[in-house]
Design a protein around this motif. Structure first.
Motif, PDB file in Angstrom:
ATOM      1  N   ARG A   1      24.451  14.517  77.032  1.00 18.57           N
ATOM      2  CA  ARG A   1      24.958  14.477  75.493  1.00 18.57           C
ATOM      3  C   ARG A   1      25.996  13.360  75.658  1.00 18.57           C
ATOM      4  NH1 ARG A   1      27.583  19.115  72.755  1.00 18.57           N
ATOM      5  NH2 ARG A   1      29.011  17.953  71.753  1.00 18.57           N
ATOM      6  N   PRO A   2      26.062  12.482  74.692  1.00 20.05           N
ATOM      7  CA  PRO A   2      27.329  11.387  74.292  1.00 20.05           C
ATOM      8  C   PRO A   2      28.601  12.343  73.936  1.00 20.05           C
ATOM      9  CG  PRO A   2      25.348  10.746  72.797  1.00 20.05           C
ATOM     10  CD  PRO A   2      24.976  12.277  73.419  1.00 20.05           C
ATOM     11  N   GLY A   3      29.475  11.980  74.866  1.00 24.58           N
ATOM     12  CA  GLY A   3      30.769  12.423  74.640  1.00 24.58           C
ATOM     13  C   GLY A   3      31.053  13.551  75.686  1.00 24.58           C
TER      14      GLY A   3
ATOM     15  N   GLU B   1      34.523  15.019  76.917  1.00 30.75           N
ATOM     16  CA  GLU B   1      34.977  16.312  76.700  1.00 30.75           C
ATOM     17  C   GLU B   1      35.557  17.034  77.954  1.00 30.75           C
ATOM     18  OE1 GLU B   1      36.030  19.830  74.614  1.00 30.75           O
ATOM     19  OE2 GLU B   1      36.167  17.888  74.121  1.00 30.75           O
ATOM     20  N   CYS B   2      34.730  16.855  79.014  1.00 30.37           N
ATOM     21  CA  CYS B   2      35.206  17.349  80.250  1.00 30.37           C
ATOM     22  C   CYS B   2      36.525  16.778  80.807  1.00 30.37           C
ATOM     23  CB  CYS B   2      34.276  16.903  81.544  1.00 30.37           C
ATOM     24  SG  CYS B   2      32.872  17.764  81.305  1.00 30.37           S
ATOM     25  N   ARG B   3      36.767  15.401  80.781  1.00 30.07           N
ATOM     26  CA  ARG B   3      38.100  15.006  80.839  1.00 30.07           C
ATOM     27  C   ARG B   3      39.273  15.462  80.237  1.00 30.07           C
ATOM     28  NH1 ARG B   3      36.655  10.143  79.993  1.00 30.07           N
ATOM     29  NH2 ARG B   3      35.862   9.645  81.933  1.00 30.07           N
ATOM     30  N   ARG B   4      39.018  15.743  78.824  1.00 29.56           N
ATOM     31  CA  ARG B   4      39.941  16.300  77.929  1.00 29.56           C
ATOM     32  C   ARG B   4      40.312  17.847  78.282  1.00 29.56           C
ATOM     33  NH1 ARG B   4      40.810  19.970  74.112  1.00 29.56           N
ATOM     34  NH2 ARG B   4      38.585  20.721  74.234  1.00 29.56           N
ATOM     35  N   GLN B   5      39.320  18.446  78.704  1.00 28.25           N
ATOM     36  CA  GLN B   5      39.407  19.907  79.180  1.00 28.25           C
ATOM     37  C   GLN B   5      40.487  19.935  80.628  1.00 28.25           C
ATOM     38  OE1 GLN B   5      36.255  22.416  79.010  1.00 28.25           O
ATOM     39  NE2 GLN B   5      35.673  21.611  76.796  1.00 28.25           N
ATOM     40  N   ALA B   6      40.035  19.021  81.363  1.00 23.78           N
ATOM     41  CA  ALA B   6      40.556  19.004  82.511  1.00 23.78           C
ATOM     42  C   ALA B   6      42.044  18.648  82.632  1.00 23.78           C
ATOM     43  CB  ALA B   6      39.769  17.868  83.612  1.00 23.78           C
TER      44      ALA B   6
END
Length: 71
Positions: free
Chosen positions: A10-12, A16-21
């Motif tokens: 999915r786009p993004g 989102e993984c980077r943001r959460q990490a």
């Protein structure tokens, strides 16, 4: 019971993984800062206890147990 599995195409998704990490990493850094603050605060409290109850001649006045039990 319902289990959600993210679609990694999915786009993004990578963003989102980077943001959460990054959120987890910053929380870890904050926890280290809090640990350091607590260590300093306990050290100050212990020194205050020793200065109040410790006698230079080597004996202790009547006092509650030392907070860290090391005397």
């Amino acid at each position: 019971m319902q289990i959600w599995i993210p679609v990694n195409r999915r786009p993004g998704f990578a963003d989102e993984c980077r943001r959460q990490a990054e959120a987890v990493a910053s929380a870890d850094a904050a926890a280290r800062d809090l640990d350091a603050f607590i260590d300093v605060a306990l050290s100050v409290m212990h020194e205050a206890w020793r200065s109040r109850y410790h006698r230079p001649a080597g004996g202790l006045r009547e006092a509650p147990a030392c907070p860290d039990h090391s005397g």
